[in-house]
Every structure is written in structure tokens, then in C-alpha cells.
Design a protein around this motif. Sequence first.
Motif, PDB file in Angstrom:
ATOM      1  N   UNK A  42      12.269  50.611  19.358  1.00  0.00           N
ATOM      2  CA  UNK A  42      11.007  50.224  20.543  1.00  0.00           C
ATOM      3  C   UNK A  42      11.509  50.511  21.319  1.00  0.00           C
ATOM      4  N   UNK A  43      13.194  50.119  21.756  1.00  0.00           N
ATOM      5  CA  UNK A  43      13.645  50.636  22.655  1.00  0.00           C
ATOM      6  C   UNK A  43      15.177  50.999  22.609  1.00  0.00           C
ATOM      7  N   UNK A  44      15.057  52.190  23.909  1.00  0.00           N
ATOM      8  CA  UNK A  44      16.444  51.719  24.549  1.00  0.00           C
ATOM      9  C   UNK A  44      17.045  51.357  25.483  1.00  0.00           C
ATOM     10  N   UNK A  45      18.607  50.799  24.906  1.00  0.00           N
ATOM     11  CA  UNK A  45      18.797  49.859  25.666  1.00  0.00           C
ATOM     12  C   UNK A  45      20.219  50.919  27.416  1.00  0.00           C
ATOM     13  N   UNK A  46      19.901  50.240  28.359  1.00  0.00           N
ATOM     14  CA  UNK A  46      21.053  50.734  29.275  1.00  0.00           C
ATOM     15  C   UNK A  46      21.725  50.029  30.055  1.00  0.00           C
TER      16      UNK A  46
ATOM     17  N   UNK B 168      25.841  53.447  27.261  1.00  0.00           N
ATOM     18  CA  UNK B 168      26.840  52.616  28.625  1.00  0.00           C
ATOM     19  C   UNK B 168      26.614  53.223  29.858  1.00  0.00           C
ATOM     20  N   UNK B 169      26.613  52.465  31.121  1.00  0.00           N
ATOM     21  CA  UNK B 169      26.443  52.767  32.201  1.00  0.00           C
ATOM     22  C   UNK B 169      27.418  51.496  33.466  1.00  0.00           C
ATOM     23  N   UNK B 170      27.836  51.941  34.008  1.00  0.00           N
ATOM     24  CA  UNK B 170      28.411  50.682  34.570  1.00  0.00           C
ATOM     25  C   UNK B 170      28.090  50.898  35.812  1.00  0.00           C
ATOM     26  N   UNK B 171      27.302  50.156  36.863  1.00  0.00           N
ATOM     27  CA  UNK B 171      27.886  50.435  38.208  1.00  0.00           C
ATOM     28  C   UNK B 171      28.736  50.533  38.920  1.00  0.00           C
ATOM     29  N   UNK B 172      29.076  51.300  40.135  1.00  0.00           N
ATOM     30  CA  UNK B 172      30.236  51.517  40.917  1.00  0.00           C
ATOM     31  C   UNK B 172      29.889  51.248  41.717  1.00  0.00           C
TER      32      UNK B 172
ATOM     33  N   UNK C 299      22.694  52.841  37.020  1.00  0.00           N
ATOM     34  CA  UNK C 299      22.060  52.066  35.348  1.00  0.00           C
ATOM     35  C   UNK C 299      20.695  52.658  35.366  1.00  0.00           C
ATOM     36  N   UNK C 300      19.957  52.270  36.557  1.00  0.00           N
ATOM     37  CA  UNK C 300      18.471  52.488  35.733  1.00  0.00           C
ATOM     38  C   UNK C 300      18.309  53.558  36.798  1.00  0.00           C
TER      39      UNK C 300
END
Length: 475
Positions: free
Chosen positions: A395-399, A446-450, A461-462
Motif C-alpha cells: 500500500x505504500x512505497x518507502x523512500x 533508497x535516497x540519502x541526503x547529501x 529524499x522528499x
Amino acid sequence: MRGGENVGRRAAFAVCGLVLAAAAWAQDASPPAETAALNLETFDFAWGRIADTFWDFGAAGVDWDAVREELRPRARDAADVAELRRVLQIMLSRLGQSHFGVLPGPGSLGSASDAEGADGAGTCTRALMRSVSGDGGSAAADAGPGFDVRFIDSTPVVTRVETGSPADRQGLVTGLEVVRVEEQNLAALTRCLGLDALDTRVADMVRLRAVEGLLHGDAGDLVTVEFADAAGDRSTLEFERAHHPDAVEIGFGNLPPMRYLFESEVLETAAGRVLEVRFNVWLMPVVDAFEVALYGEPAEGPPQVDGVLIDLRGNPGGVAGTAVGVASYLLEEKAALGRMKNRNTDLNLMVFPRRVSSNSNLKIERLTGPVAVLIDGGSASTSEIFAAGLKDHGRARLFGEPSAAAALPSVIERMPNGDLLMHAIADFIRPSGERIEGRPVQPESPVRPTREGLLAGRDEPREQALRWIVTELER
């Protein structure tokens, strides 16, 4: 298994705020009789608490009585507190769990200093020791300067500045390294807290909670913070700690009062309207606030938005029933978010799809549009239960980044020698059959802030989560 007497103070942590340090006092190589007696009393306390509360020794493959027979003599003969802690950590490691540990209490403050060490590398200050032993401030309960810190490649970095906060009014920007809070050099955390010996995820959580404790405190008090930009140039700012003007103090059961804050915004995109929500802790008012954000007041009919972005970064958890309530607006069929197991009971967190509004009792329709959830290493407990449950049900995708892997309800108790025993009292199984404890919830994207992105004012990520929602709506 014998019953353990509860000696000293017990602090229950529903949001799973886990802490550790390693300040040690030195003693003779051969402990005197009073030291040996205290070592045994401390060992017996720790062994007994686990004997009374661990949910399934059989599943863990551990003979707990045999562990006692093996390690109790070593604990008795420990020459100093550091050696005793090593013996206790060996004992706890036999359980194969990640969030069991020995924590120093305020009695360990004798080796802490009031300032940084002369070599410039830093030590554990008294303020840090109070923070990690549970006596410091927290983002959910106390006032702060109005900015979030996350560790990027082991560097503490400003990742978010609250609009209108003391930090915002002084022009603080994201991407800056946090070098020092008061007298505490943050580069010293790993060494002075002994984090190299810990599970990586536990160490990351300890760092984060330690910094939060240093930054937060009583409203009106000042906190001095040193920053460094990308070039290494340093600046120092003094902030007056303050509560968010929209935060509401709420108590729940035996937990200390917390400041609850729910924020929402509807974003107009070419593909439709996207609701973005963020809240700092899972408490029951979240459910009503989420309903109003989805449907308006009075809540009736279809949602007023086409997709939802739920930002759980840094959310340490709270009341598990809140996650069930929020999920009831998103799931079409009855389903469980997972199962919590303690010594005597199993509890399924069942979600029943909501058909009528909670306040007006009018008929409502379920949201059918895309749902994205943002998580990171500060997302723990109920945040992980919610994110994993929605992911497992498709039901959701995680980021974002892997979660804290700390879903278990835990307690921290004072031991006879003044140290603290951290131990979980239940297990949690997600719908997929996997455990969350020690196994972080992994985002599909997967998204890491830089630092580069943060210095440019971007929240990567947002941004990726919003792009995915728009793409799904365009389909």
C-alpha cells in the motif's frame, strides 16, 4: 527462572529511545571483597531481569541457566567496571538481539569532565553523560533551537530548520556541520561513548539521541552551538530554546508529557493534489488530525487529495494503536500491521478499514491514490511498524534510508553498581514474517541526503518521493 526484584529506577521507553556510554572507573587488578560482591549483585540483577522478561529462550537457542553458571565467576572477578561491562555484554550477546546493552548511569559521571580534553579530541562532558543516561532533553518533550541533526558519513549535519524557530530567525541553513554543542565536541562521541564496540545501528541511534539531548532542555535556556561550512570555516550561534508555537503538551499513561506537533500541507501538482504530513510522535490525536487533513471538516465523502506523502524521518515512535488508526484510512481490506509477542501473549495489530468519519460519523471513502512514506535512521518503533506494514501489504512505497531497526518495546533499569540495563521485553513480527528488531525496514527507493544538496536547500529524499507520487497519478 527466578523472579527479579526491581532495584532502583525503571524508565519505560515506548518510542524506544536507546542510549549507551562507556565512561569507566579504574580499580585494582584484583578486586577487593566489596567490589566482588557488588559485581555479583550487579550480574545477578541483569541476569534475573532477562530471565523474567525475555520472550522465548527456546527460539533464541539459549540455555540461560547455563549462561549464568559460565559467566557469573568472570563477573565476580572483574577488576574494574569496564571489565564487568564486557562480561555483561557477552552475556547479553548470547540472545542474538541488537538492542540489549549496558548503559552508564549518573554514577559514572566521575570520569566525565566539564569541558573538552586538552588534546582537542574531546571527552564525554557531564552534560553528555546526563543526556545518554536519560536525564537530557528530547525532541518530543523539551524545548530546542529548532533544527534537526542527522549523521551523514559520520558527520553531524543540519538537515532541517523549522520555519519561525530560533534557528530560523538567526538564519541557520541546512548542510552545516555541527561541531560542538556547549562544551561537547561531537567528533569525540564515538570514542568517549565507546560506540565502536556496539552494533552499528545501535551506535547510530545513540549518537542521534545524545545530540538531541544536548540540544534540548528547558524553554528559555540558552544553548551555544558551533558550526562549520563546506570550506571548514566555523561560526558560533547562541539560541534560546523554545517550543514550537503549535506544539501541544500531551501525556499518555506512565510516559512523561510530550509535545505533540502535527503539520500538513496540500501541494498542487499538474497531476493532482498531494497531501504532505509530518508529526513528531505517534499519539492518538494524530488519527483525528490525519482524517481532517484528508477530508476536511466535517469529514465526509471522498478524500480531498489524490495522493499522500507521510514523512516519518526522525519520528521515534509512540503508541502503536495510532498506526492502526492512520492505516485504517489507507487499506481496503482488514489486515494486520504485524504481531507483537511477549512472554505470555501475542498481540496482532489489526486494521479495520474506516467507513465512517471518527468525529461526525458520516460516510467516507478510502483513499485509493499513491502513498509514499519517508524514513531514515531516526524512524523507530511505531514508525517502523507502520512503514513495514504498509510496504508488506503493497500500500505504500518507502523512500529515504533504512530505519532504526528498533521496533521492540524496551526498558532501562538502574543496576546495583549505578549502571543501567537496557533490554527489550517483546518481539515484533511484520506481515511478511520478518522481524524488525535488528533488521531495519529497507526503502524500495533508497535516497540519502547529501551535504551538497542540503547546502543548496534541497531535500533529495522528499523530492524523489514527490516525483514518484506525481508519476503514479499521471498513470
